[in-house]
Design a protein around this motif. Structure first.
Motif: not given
Length: 178
Positions: A78, A80, A95, A97, A110, A113, A139, A143, A146
């Motif tokens: 992952a 950023s 961001v 993954v 998971t 993140y 995906s 997202h 999160f």
């Protein structure tokens, strides 16, 4: 003797470069998930690795299988990264993954993140953004789980494999609460 393994999440390091490049190149060659169309060599990918130090807002975290005293393959990563190059965007990150093709459905995304957002919690960041090439239900679910909200979709924004692909954009609030 147990065959059970655990997954360790750690910062990416130079020794990971070849494995990370191979993992990413799978998506370059086989899927529309990334809009890169030509595979990279590890040396071409080195500036990307170096742009993600161990601390600060631009991170690279790697998930690796760990057995009894040994480390297995990299299962995913992952990152950023800067959202845009202009200074006013400095408190925003993009961001992403990527999971190894055989690591899907194991909760690796998971775990990555969760670790990434924990690492970013004390950074001076306001928003995280993620682009998802469609269709990609896994995906979208990740997202949403999160706390990302869909903010729009660019229709047929990229052409790869002779087809046009949409990209849905998601955002998530970050940072300390005032």
């Amino acid at each position: 003797m147990s065959n059970l393994t655990e997954v360790q999440v750690r910062p990416g390091v130079d020794d990971d470069l070849t494995a990370l490049t191979d993992l990413y190149n799978h998506y370059v060659r086989e899927t529309p998930i990334t809009f890169d169309t030509v595979a990279f060599t590890p040396e071409e990918r080195r500036p990307w690795l170096l742009s993600h130090p161990e601390d600060g807002p631009y991170r690279l975290l790697v998930a690796q299988e760990r057995g009894e005293g040994t480390f297995g393959p990299i299962l995913g990563y992952a990152t950023s990264s800067p959202f845009r190059p202009k200074a006013a965007y400095d408190t925003s990150v993009e961001v992403t993954v990527y999971c190894a093709p055989d690591a899907g459905g194991r909760g690796i995304g998971t775990l990555l993140y969760k670790s990434l957002f924990e690492a970013l919690a004390d950074e001076d960041l306001h928003r995280a953004y993620a682009g998802v090439a469609l269709p990609n239900e896994a995906s979208v679910r990740l997202h949403t789980r999160f706390g990302f909200s869909h903010v729009g979709t660019y229709r047929e924004v990229g052409r790869k494999f002779g087809s046009y692909w949409d990209v849905a954009w998601y955002e998530k609030p970050l940072g300390r609460k005032a």
